[in-house]
Design a protein around this motif. Structure first.
Motif, PDB file in Angstrom:
ATOM      1  N   ASP A  48     -15.077  -5.581  -7.103  1.00 21.62           N
ATOM      2  CA  ASP A  48     -13.934  -5.239  -6.757  1.00 21.62           C
ATOM      3  C   ASP A  48     -13.381  -6.541  -6.173  1.00 21.62           C
ATOM      4  OD1 ASP A  48     -11.780  -4.152  -5.544  1.00 21.62           O
ATOM      5  OD2 ASP A  48     -12.849  -2.742  -4.310  1.00 21.62           O
ATOM      6  N   TYR A 100      -9.904  -3.532  -9.989  1.00 18.00           N
ATOM      7  CA  TYR A 100      -8.977  -3.354  -8.718  1.00 18.00           C
ATOM      8  C   TYR A 100      -8.314  -1.933  -8.805  1.00 18.00           C
ATOM      9  CZ  TYR A 100      -6.814  -4.927  -4.470  1.00 18.00           C
ATOM     10  OH  TYR A 100      -6.204  -4.776  -3.328  1.00 18.00           O
ATOM     11  N   ARG A 101      -8.612  -1.044  -8.332  1.00 17.68           N
ATOM     12  CA  ARG A 101      -8.070   0.330  -8.545  1.00 17.68           C
ATOM     13  C   ARG A 101      -7.635   0.822  -7.432  1.00 17.68           C
ATOM     14  NH1 ARG A 101     -12.914  -0.486 -10.560  1.00 17.68           N
ATOM     15  NH2 ARG A 101     -13.924   0.617  -8.886  1.00 17.68           N
ATOM     16  N   ASN A 102      -7.312   0.051  -6.256  1.00 15.06           N
ATOM     17  CA  ASN A 102      -6.954   0.472  -5.135  1.00 15.06           C
ATOM     18  C   ASN A 102      -5.815   1.204  -4.989  1.00 15.06           C
ATOM     19  OD1 ASN A 102      -7.381   0.033  -2.091  1.00 15.06           O
ATOM     20  ND2 ASN A 102      -5.423  -0.857  -2.052  1.00 15.06           N
ATOM     21  N   SER A 103      -4.937   1.182  -5.916  1.00  9.52           N
ATOM     22  CA  SER A 103      -3.532   2.098  -6.184  1.00  9.52           C
ATOM     23  C   SER A 103      -3.859   3.450  -6.608  1.00  9.52           C
ATOM     24  CB  SER A 103      -2.460   1.179  -6.996  1.00  9.52           C
ATOM     25  OG  SER A 103      -2.251   0.165  -6.453  1.00  9.52           O
ATOM     26  N   SER A 119       0.971  -1.314   0.039  1.00 14.41           N
ATOM     27  CA  SER A 119       0.079  -0.052  -0.042  1.00 14.41           C
ATOM     28  C   SER A 119       0.732   1.178   0.043  1.00 14.41           C
ATOM     29  CB  SER A 119      -0.741   0.034   1.050  1.00 14.41           C
ATOM     30  OG  SER A 119       0.167   0.318   2.400  1.00 14.41           O
ATOM     31  N   GLU A 160      -7.095   4.707  -5.710  1.00 16.79           N
ATOM     32  CA  GLU A 160      -7.792   5.255  -4.564  1.00 16.79           C
ATOM     33  C   GLU A 160      -7.104   5.706  -3.347  1.00 16.79           C
ATOM     34  OE1 GLU A 160     -10.574   1.846  -4.376  1.00 16.79           O
ATOM     35  OE2 GLU A 160     -11.475   2.551  -6.215  1.00 16.79           O
ATOM     36  N   ASP A 161      -5.822   4.718  -3.165  1.00 14.91           N
ATOM     37  CA  ASP A 161      -5.174   5.089  -1.888  1.00 14.91           C
ATOM     38  C   ASP A 161      -3.824   6.089  -2.219  1.00 14.91           C
ATOM     39  OD1 ASP A 161      -2.904   3.797  -2.742  1.00 14.91           O
ATOM     40  OD2 ASP A 161      -2.877   2.490  -1.000  1.00 14.91           O
TER      41      ASP A 161
END
Length: 173
Positions: A173, A44-47, A15, A49-50
Motif C-alpha cells: 500500500d 492505493y485504494r484509499n478513496s 480525503s 476504503e474511506d
C-alpha cells in the motif's frame, strides 16, 4: 465561478472529510466541487476504503485518478526479474516490492491474455470500471492508443474482486 470565468471547482489529494468540508464552505455561495483528483490504483485504494469514491458518484463529482499504473509497476513491463532502473526513484520505491506483487502481476497478465490486451490496459480498465477517469502519463503514440482501448474493456465483478483481493493480499500500500 459566479462571473463565468471559472467553469468547475476541483480539489486534489483530499480525503472524504476534506471534500465534504470544501462542499460545506462552497454551498452558501451556490457552488459545489465538481472534480476530485487523487492517487488511485490497485495498490492505493484509499478513496474506496474511506468512501470518497462512492461520495463522488452520489454527488456527481468527477473522480480523476492518477498513478493508476504506479509509475509503470503495474504496466506488465516490470517484475522481480525485469526491474525498473535501479538508480531511479521509481526503482528505489518499487523494485523491493516486486516479490510481494508477484501474484497481482500474474493476475493482471492472466486477464490481459484473456482479453488480448496488456496488463497496463487491465489496470486502467479496473480504474475506469471503478468509476474514475484515469490520468495516464504517456510518452509514445502506442501508449495513447492502448489507453483509449482500455476504455472498451469491461471487467466482470468477479475479475474486479479477484484483482482487489490479490492486491490486498500483497500487503503493498
Amino acid at each position: 465561478v459566479k462571473t463565468g470565468k471559472i467553469g468547475r471547482i476541483g480539489v486534489s489529494n483530499h480525503s472524504l472529510s476534506q471534500v465534504k468540508r470544501v462542499q460545506d464552505i462552497l454551498a452558501p455561495h451556490g457552488i459545489k466541487v465538481s472534480a476530485v483528483q487523487n492517487h488511485f490504483s490497485l495498490l492505493y485504494r484509499n478513496s474506496i476504503e474511506d468512501g470518497l469514491l462512492d461520495y463522488c458518484k452520489e454527488n456527481d463529482i468527477q473522480f480523476f485518478s492518477y498513478m493508476v499504473l504506479e509509475q509503470g509497476t503495474l504496466s506488465g513491463k516490470y517484475d522481480e526479474n525485469h526491474l525498473l532502473p535501479e538508480n531511479s526513484s521509481r526503482g528505489k520505491t518499487y523494485n523491493p516490492l516486486f516479490p510481494a506483487l508477484k501474484d497481482l502481476l500474474a493476475g493482471l497478465r492472466k486477464l490481459a491474455d484473456k482479453y488480448d490486451v496488456s496488463p497496463a490496459q487491465i489496470a486502467t480498465a479496473w480504474a475506469i470500471g471503478r468509476g474514475t477517469t484515469p490520468i495516464l502519463g504517456v510518452t509514445k503514440v502506442e501508449q495513447v492508443i492502448d489507453a483509449a482501448q482500455a476504455s472498451t474493456i469491461i471487467l466482470t465483478d468477479e475479475e474486479v474482486s479477484q484483482l482487489e483481493q490479490t492486491a490486498v493480499a500483497s500487503g503493498v500500500d
